[in-house]
Enzyme design. Sequence first.
Site, PDB file in Angstrom:
ATOM      1  N   ARG A   1       0.820  -1.211   0.000  1.00  0.00           N
ATOM      2  CA  ARG A   1       0.000   0.000   0.000  1.00  0.00           C
ATOM      3  C   ARG A   1       0.857   1.267   0.000  1.00  0.00           C
ATOM      4  NH1 ARG A   1      -5.498  -1.654   2.160  1.00  0.00           N
ATOM      5  NH2 ARG A   1      -6.060   0.502   2.433  1.00  0.00           N
TER       6      ARG A   1
ATOM      7  N   ASN B   1     -13.035   6.935   3.757  1.00  0.00           N
ATOM      8  CA  ASN B   1     -13.784   6.111   2.793  1.00  0.00           C
ATOM      9  C   ASN B   1     -15.121   6.737   2.379  1.00  0.00           C
ATOM     10  OD1 ASN B   1     -12.021   4.365   4.521  1.00  0.00           O
ATOM     11  ND2 ASN B   1     -12.588   2.859   2.974  1.00  0.00           N
TER      12      ASN B   1
ATOM     13  N   GLY C   1       3.062   8.115  -1.232  1.00  0.00           N
ATOM     14  CA  GLY C   1       2.879   9.111  -2.307  1.00  0.00           C
ATOM     15  C   GLY C   1       2.029  10.267  -1.825  1.00  0.00           C
ATOM     16  N   LYS C   2       0.936   9.934  -1.132  1.00  0.00           N
ATOM     17  CA  LYS C   2       0.043  10.979  -0.628  1.00  0.00           C
ATOM     18  C   LYS C   2       0.699  11.772   0.499  1.00  0.00           C
ATOM     19  CE  LYS C   2      -3.908  10.342  -2.946  1.00  0.00           C
ATOM     20  NZ  LYS C   2      -4.661  11.403  -3.625  1.00  0.00           N
TER      21      LYS C   2
ATOM     22  N   TYR D   1       0.786   4.297  -2.543  1.00  0.00           N
ATOM     23  CA  TYR D   1      -0.332   5.235  -2.364  1.00  0.00           C
ATOM     24  C   TYR D   1      -0.145   6.054  -1.090  1.00  0.00           C
ATOM     25  CZ  TYR D   1      -5.289   6.683  -2.035  1.00  0.00           C
ATOM     26  OH  TYR D   1      -6.455   7.390  -1.939  1.00  0.00           O
TER      27      TYR D   1
ATOM     28  N   GLN E   1     -12.452  -5.842  10.906  1.00  0.00           N
ATOM     29  CA  GLN E   1     -11.821  -4.525  10.678  1.00  0.00           C
ATOM     30  C   GLN E   1     -12.925  -3.495  10.429  1.00  0.00           C
ATOM     31  OE1 GLN E   1     -11.939  -7.036   8.454  1.00  0.00           O
ATOM     32  NE2 GLN E   1     -11.427  -6.422   6.377  1.00  0.00           N
TER      33      GLN E   1
ATOM     34  N   SER F   1     -18.754  -0.863  -3.373  1.00  0.00           N
ATOM     35  CA  SER F   1     -19.177  -1.254  -4.719  1.00  0.00           C
ATOM     36  C   SER F   1     -19.103  -2.771  -4.883  1.00  0.00           C
ATOM     37  CB  SER F   1     -18.357  -0.523  -5.780  1.00  0.00           C
ATOM     38  OG  SER F   1     -16.985  -0.541  -5.453  1.00  0.00           O
TER      39      SER F   1
ATOM     40  N   ARG G   1     -13.423  -1.506  -4.517  1.00  0.00           N
ATOM     41  CA  ARG G   1     -13.581  -1.049  -3.132  1.00  0.00           C
ATOM     42  C   ARG G   1     -14.785  -1.744  -2.508  1.00  0.00           C
ATOM     43  NH1 ARG G   1     -12.297   5.305  -3.875  1.00  0.00           N
ATOM     44  NH2 ARG G   1     -12.915   4.855  -6.020  1.00  0.00           N
TER      45      ARG G   1
HETATM   46  P1  NAD Z   1     -11.172   7.320  -8.962  1.00  0.00           P
HETATM   47  O1  NAD Z   1     -10.163   6.267  -9.254  1.00  0.00           O
HETATM   48  O2  NAD Z   1     -12.584   7.072  -9.312  1.00  0.00           O
HETATM   49  O3  NAD Z   1     -10.747   8.693  -9.647  1.00  0.00           O
HETATM   50  C1  NAD Z   1      -9.422   9.083  -9.881  1.00  0.00           C
HETATM   51  C2  NAD Z   1      -9.346   9.767 -11.227  1.00  0.00           C
HETATM   52  O4  NAD Z   1      -7.993  10.199 -11.480  1.00  0.00           O
HETATM   53  C3  NAD Z   1      -9.729   8.838 -12.385  1.00  0.00           C
HETATM   54  O5  NAD Z   1     -10.633   9.501 -13.235  1.00  0.00           O
HETATM   55  C4  NAD Z   1      -8.401   8.553 -13.069  1.00  0.00           C
HETATM   56  O6  NAD Z   1      -8.543   8.248 -14.454  1.00  0.00           O
HETATM   57  C5  NAD Z   1      -7.647   9.830 -12.824  1.00  0.00           C
HETATM   58  N1  NAD Z   1      -6.184   9.683 -12.864  1.00  0.00           N
HETATM   59  C6  NAD Z   1      -5.432   8.727 -12.261  1.00  0.00           C
HETATM   60  N2  NAD Z   1      -4.127   8.927 -12.532  1.00  0.00           N
HETATM   61  C7  NAD Z   1      -4.054  10.047 -13.311  1.00  0.00           C
HETATM   62  C8  NAD Z   1      -2.990  10.759 -13.924  1.00  0.00           C
HETATM   63  N3  NAD Z   1      -1.711  10.373 -13.785  1.00  0.00           N
HETATM   64  N4  NAD Z   1      -3.285  11.852 -14.672  1.00  0.00           N
HETATM   65  C9  NAD Z   1      -4.562  12.252 -14.838  1.00  0.00           C
HETATM   66  N5  NAD Z   1      -5.628  11.601 -14.282  1.00  0.00           N
HETATM   67  C10 NAD Z   1      -5.365  10.524 -13.536  1.00  0.00           C
HETATM   68  O7  NAD Z   1     -11.024   7.677  -7.407  1.00  0.00           O
HETATM   69  P2  NAD Z   1     -11.899   8.632  -6.461  1.00  0.00           P
HETATM   70  O8  NAD Z   1     -12.510   7.809  -5.425  1.00  0.00           O
HETATM   71  O9  NAD Z   1     -12.729   9.541  -7.273  1.00  0.00           O
HETATM   72  O10 NAD Z   1     -10.727   9.460  -5.760  1.00  0.00           O
HETATM   73  C11 NAD Z   1     -10.411  10.790  -6.137  1.00  0.00           C
HETATM   74  C12 NAD Z   1      -9.293  11.303  -5.246  1.00  0.00           C
HETATM   75  O11 NAD Z   1      -9.713  11.278  -3.879  1.00  0.00           O
HETATM   76  C13 NAD Z   1      -8.004  10.482  -5.321  1.00  0.00           C
HETATM   77  O12 NAD Z   1      -6.897  11.361  -5.287  1.00  0.00           O
HETATM   78  C14 NAD Z   1      -8.043   9.640  -4.069  1.00  0.00           C
HETATM   79  O13 NAD Z   1      -6.767   9.330  -3.610  1.00  0.00           O
HETATM   80  C15 NAD Z   1      -8.784  10.559  -3.104  1.00  0.00           C
HETATM   81  N6  NAD Z   1      -9.471   9.784  -2.049  1.00  0.00           N
HETATM   82  C16 NAD Z   1     -10.630   9.113  -2.309  1.00  0.00           C
HETATM   83  C17 NAD Z   1     -11.235   8.365  -1.316  1.00  0.00           C
HETATM   84  C18 NAD Z   1     -12.531   7.631  -1.531  1.00  0.00           C
HETATM   85  O14 NAD Z   1     -12.995   6.967  -0.605  1.00  0.00           O
HETATM   86  N7  NAD Z   1     -13.182   7.735  -2.658  1.00  0.00           N
HETATM   87  C19 NAD Z   1     -10.652   8.287  -0.047  1.00  0.00           C
HETATM   88  C20 NAD Z   1      -9.456   8.960   0.175  1.00  0.00           C
HETATM   89  C21 NAD Z   1      -8.878   9.723  -0.837  1.00  0.00           C
HETATM   90  N1  UDP Z   2     -12.821  -5.528   1.673  1.00  0.00           N
HETATM   91  C1  UDP Z   2     -13.500  -6.733   1.785  1.00  0.00           C
HETATM   92  N2  UDP Z   2     -14.052  -7.281   0.667  1.00  0.00           N
HETATM   93  C2  UDP Z   2     -13.967  -6.677  -0.563  1.00  0.00           C
HETATM   94  C3  UDP Z   2     -13.272  -5.454  -0.678  1.00  0.00           C
HETATM   95  C4  UDP Z   2     -12.689  -4.907   0.460  1.00  0.00           C
HETATM   96  O1  UDP Z   2     -13.626  -7.291   2.897  1.00  0.00           O
HETATM   97  O2  UDP Z   2     -14.506  -7.248  -1.536  1.00  0.00           O
HETATM   98  C5  UDP Z   2     -12.249  -4.940   2.896  1.00  0.00           C
HETATM   99  C6  UDP Z   2     -10.790  -4.524   2.784  1.00  0.00           C
HETATM  100  O3  UDP Z   2      -9.948  -5.600   3.104  1.00  0.00           O
HETATM  101  C7  UDP Z   2     -10.710  -3.399   3.802  1.00  0.00           C
HETATM  102  C8  UDP Z   2     -12.088  -2.759   3.739  1.00  0.00           C
HETATM  103  O4  UDP Z   2     -12.956  -3.723   3.147  1.00  0.00           O
HETATM  104  O5  UDP Z   2     -10.515  -3.922   5.091  1.00  0.00           O
HETATM  105  C9  UDP Z   2     -12.130  -1.482   2.910  1.00  0.00           C
HETATM  106  O6  UDP Z   2     -11.527  -1.756   1.679  1.00  0.00           O
HETATM  107  P1  UDP Z   2     -11.473  -0.701   0.480  1.00  0.00           P
HETATM  108  O7  UDP Z   2     -10.638  -1.304  -0.605  1.00  0.00           O
HETATM  109  O8  UDP Z   2     -12.836  -0.251   0.139  1.00  0.00           O
HETATM  110  O9  UDP Z   2     -10.737   0.585   1.096  1.00  0.00           O
HETATM  111  P2  UDP Z   2      -9.478   0.821   2.040  1.00  0.00           P
HETATM  112  O10 UDP Z   2      -8.894  -0.487   2.493  1.00  0.00           O
HETATM  113  O11 UDP Z   2      -8.526   1.594   1.195  1.00  0.00           O
HETATM  114  O12 UDP Z   2     -10.038   1.584   3.183  1.00  0.00           O
END
Ligand code: NAD
Ligand code: UDP
Length: 311
Positions: A142, A174, A148-149, A145, A209, A189, A186
């Site tokens: 992990r 989340n 990187g963040k 990510y 968890q 979904s 995720r």
């Molecule tokens: P997502 O994967 O649906 O969207 C990410 C988008 O970025 C996609 O459209 C993808 O094509 C684009 N992308 C990826 N790499 C790229 C690049 N190099 N150049 C241009 N476009 C690029 O994810 P999301 O859930 O919409 O997440 C959006 C942002 O929010 C991300 O930065 C993610 O880390 C952050 N985030 C989301 C969640 C969540 O629960 N959804 C939680 C924490 C952080």
């Molecule tokens: N998870 C799971 N079944 C799935 C997908 C995810 O049990 O089909 C679990 C995963 O191991 C994690 C939690 O659900 O403990 C959330 O996972 P997700 O990938 O949505 O986000 P993140 O781990 O980045 O919070």
Amino acid sequence: MGKRILVTGGAGFLGAHLCERLIKEGNDVICLDNLFTGNKDNIRHLLGNQYFEFIRHDIVQSIILEVDQIYNLACPASPIHYQYNPIKTTKTSVLGAMNMLGLAKRVHARILQASTSEVYGDPEVHPQPESYRGCVNPIGIRSCYDEGKRVAETLFFDYHRMHGVEIKVMRIFNTYGPKMHPSDGRVVSNFIVQALRGDDITIYGDGSQTRSFCYVDDLIEGMVRLMNSRAEFTGPVNIGNPSEFTIKQLAELVIKLTGSSSKLVYRPLPSDDPLQRKPVIDLAKKELDWEPTVPLEEGLLKTIEYFKTIQ
Ligand code: NAD
Ligand code: UDP
């Protein structure tokens, strides 16, 4: 008067909701995306709008655009997608942030970073306040990510200190809702798609968890409030829903709400999977007057309706 706003990652799950909201508020929006995990279907309804432009571009490469605000969301967010090419994920987070900060500096734009609760890693402090510095494995699957963040946050604060760039750092917990990709991987979904198809629901580990799930409309409201907050407020600020659930509880709720006959099956827990996660949102309440309003059951019902339309 509307602003000129750049949304990187604008064709993704959160980005598409954000573009829609910004257009509705009368802004001129540029959506920039390389379509790695995003999808034109998410923004198709906006493509004919004269205040909306789509640019297919990778933020690892620099770009010059005249804008007032930048929301930097580009980065795959689902573990299966960010682990697909981990080196690219780090490049997107780090070089992408540098490119967008360089642009913000050059055109004097305010810039918001979509950071993440993953900066806390597998936390030893529960729930997590912004002051907690995290417990992140720097060499695990992990890390591309999480680290990187974390570097992106560092860059944001260094551009702020060195060059006076107006920054906003948002730690997103989340989030779920319509427009998540059905094979995004995720948990929300996955479970909904499995339940609607009558497939087994795949619980990783024993399902004890926890995660705290925020509905997308609440999240976008917090994001826009943060971007438009007083200039001195940089964050980092947690935006998420503090109602905490085990993954097993989530699976059972999805089965109940879909009326599915799917069975729970257990699969190995991926390495470094955080055992618990719940935001402290006192700072967001105080600075942004924000807190989530959509309970999990209500948000799941809306998300289930969405997935029924695309099955
Ligand atoms: P997502 O994967 O649906 O969207 C990410 C988008 O970025 C996609 O459209 C993808 O094509 C684009 N992308 C990826 N790499 C790229 C690049 N190099 N150049 C241009 N476009 C690029 O994810 P999301 O859930 O919409 O997440 C959006 C942002 O929010 C991300 O930065 C993610 O880390 C952050 N985030 C989301 C969640 C969540 O629960 N959804 C939680 C924490 C952080
Ligand atoms: N998870 C799971 N079944 C799935 C997908 C995810 O049990 O089909 C679990 C995963 O191991 C994690 C939690 O659900 O403990 C959330 O996972 P997700 O990938 O949505 O986000 P993140 O781990 O980045 O919070």
